[in-house]
Design an enzyme around this catalytic site. Structure first.
Site, PDB file in Angstrom:
ATOM      1  N   HIS A 124       7.873   1.976  28.297  1.00 17.08           N
ATOM      2  CA  HIS A 124       6.572   2.640  28.353  1.00 17.08           C
ATOM      3  C   HIS A 124       5.540   1.562  28.695  1.00 17.08           C
ATOM      4  CE1 HIS A 124       2.972   4.604  26.636  1.00 17.08           C
ATOM      5  NE2 HIS A 124       3.644   5.745  26.654  1.00 17.08           N
ATOM      6  N   ASP A 201      10.199  -1.258  20.337  1.00 15.62           N
ATOM      7  CA  ASP A 201       9.239  -0.158  20.394  1.00 15.62           C
ATOM      8  C   ASP A 201       9.976   1.085  19.876  1.00 15.62           C
ATOM      9  OD1 ASP A 201       7.918   2.126  21.156  1.00 15.62           O
ATOM     10  OD2 ASP A 201       7.544   1.485  23.214  1.00 15.62           O
ATOM     11  N   GLN A 204       9.741   6.420  19.882  1.00 15.27           N
ATOM     12  CA  GLN A 204      10.552   7.630  20.086  1.00 15.27           C
ATOM     13  C   GLN A 204      11.779   7.681  19.190  1.00 15.27           C
ATOM     14  OE1 GLN A 204       9.434  10.084  21.561  1.00 15.27           O
ATOM     15  NE2 GLN A 204       7.790   9.139  22.733  1.00 15.27           N
TER      16      GLN A 204
END
Ligand code: PMP
Length: 407
Positions: A124, A201, A204
């Site tokens: 992202h 990260d 999600q």
């Protein structure tokens, strides 16, 4: 098995009974943000109506209540991710701010000209741009892990990217476009064998799976409340305490200091060192309610429910002529990115909206991934605990209905 029926679960989400163009809303943009149940909204209300006072400051009772609720939330987050101590749990505005914090503070202090960092092609923008900002301060090279045709990372290529100048690895636990679940533990082992720290990260992943930062052995882990049935404006950076201690503050201001004089200022220990200014204590306390909500339903049960929807919907979509699905890695999360024939993703999204179905269209803040797939964007449907098989059926019949209009 979820401990409640989906009908019972849905009752806590008034937004789900809205209609658009005379059709009941089918909300399939959960990857971007999930809806928020009544229990969490009531926690926000409680904070405003009963406990609002600035935290970490007042000697009076409400201030102590507010501080207690914020610090209890920190302990709830610690438990959710199995961090060693609450010193390792920093509240931020979201995943984006958490990654910026690491890039600016850790990167600014410990990376130098000629150093290299490894990212992946499926990141992202939140895990690309902060490192590019660092590149404006230092001459750092970014190496990119490519992927295989099914949307999983090319692990051989990953291993080959390490050099004696590699100083940081940063990648998503789950891709917001492909749904790919990356092998965090294995990737961390490789990085640590080179003495390189790892930032994951988890935006999600945290809504869909149990996260154990000690078992994963990650050095930094970032996620956002608003994707986890919680309020917007809150996120978490987990950081290994030994690294946080060595890192300089990200921002300066109140709450993050030990002593201030015009000659010399000393800083509070982590986590407060990284939380300058009044934090969003209202939403932080309500985020704890969201974690409780996930805990009551069971994150594994949530994932199993979403997975059943994913499998059924994917199988039905593949029967549609001209359907292309991006990301078919084994064990993927409940995200389906697709294109129908030569139709533009935007047209497909607009037509679905007219049928009450909310899907995401575009590059999903992952332009480099789109470039590597040779496309401009996709349509993306993604599921949460309150979605039903009947909504998936509505979605499939909508796709059949709009297909001729897109030819
Ligand atoms: N990383 C990933 C993988 C994401 O999906 C998102 C949100 N789309 C982010 C980072 C950024 O999260 P936030 O906007 O909550 O900071």
């Amino acid at each position: 098995m979820l401990p409640l029926s989906i009908e019972e679960i849905r009752r806590d989400y008034p937004i789900l009974s809205r209609t658009f163009y005379g059709k009941p809303l089918v909300y399939f943009d959960n990857t971007a943000t999930s809806q928020t149940p009544r229990q969490v909204v009531e926690a926000v209300e409680r904070m405003y109506f009963r406990h609002k006072a600035n935290v970490h400051r007042g000697v009076f009772s409400i201030s102590q209540e507010a501080t207690g609720l914020m610090e209890a939330a920190r302990e709830d987050v610690r438990r959710y991710i199995n961090a060693r101590s609450t010193a390792e749990v920093i509240f931020t505005r979201g995943t984006t701010e958490a990654i910026n914090l690491v890039a600016a503070s850790y990167g600014g202090e410990f990376l130098g000209d000629g150093d290299r960092i490894i990212l992946t092609v499926m990141e992202h923008h939140a895990n690309i741009v902060p490192w590019q900002l660092l590149q404006r301060r230092k001459d750092i090279h970014i190496d990119v892990v490519p992927m295989l045709p099914d949307g999983s990372l090319d692990m051989e290529a990953y291993r080959r990217l390490f050099t004696d100048r590699t100083r940081m690895v940063a990648f998503c636990h789950v891709s917001n476009v492909l749904g790919t679940v990356n092998p965090v533990r294995e990737m961390v082992e490789v990085a640590h064998s080179h003495g390189v720290p790892v930032l994951v990260d988890g935006a999600q992943a945290a809504p869909h799976m149990a996260i154990d930062v000690q078992a994963l052995d990650v050095d930094f882990y970032a996620f956002s409340s608003h994707k986890m049935y919680g309020p917007a404006g809150v996120g978490v950076l987990y950081g290994r305490e030994s690294l946080l201690e060595k890192m300089p503050p990200y921002q300066g201001g109140g709450e993050m200091i030990a002593n201030v004089s015009f000659e010399k200022t000393t800083f509070a220990p982590p986590p407060l060192k990284f939380e300058a200014g009044t934090p969003d204590f209202v939403d932080i306390a309500a985020f704890a309610e969201a974690l409780k909500y996930i805990g009551r339903l069971g994150v594994e049960n949530i994932a199993a429910h979403e997975h059943a929807l994913l499998e059924w919907t994917t199988a039905e979509m593949m029967k549609i002529p001209g359907m292309r699905i991006f990301g078919m890695a084994p064990g993927k999360c409940a995200v389906i990115s697709f294109l129908m024939g030569n139709a533009h993703h935007y047209d497909t999204g607009m037509l679905l909206d007219k049928l009450g179905i909310a899907v995401r269209t575009g590059h999903h803040c992952a332009e480099p991934l789109m470039h590597s797939l040779g496309i401009e964007g996709t349509v993306r449907a993604s599921f949460a605990v309150y979605n039903t098989l009947s909504e998936c059926e509505t979605f499939i019949s909508a796709l059949h209905r709009i297909r001729p209009m897109l030819d």
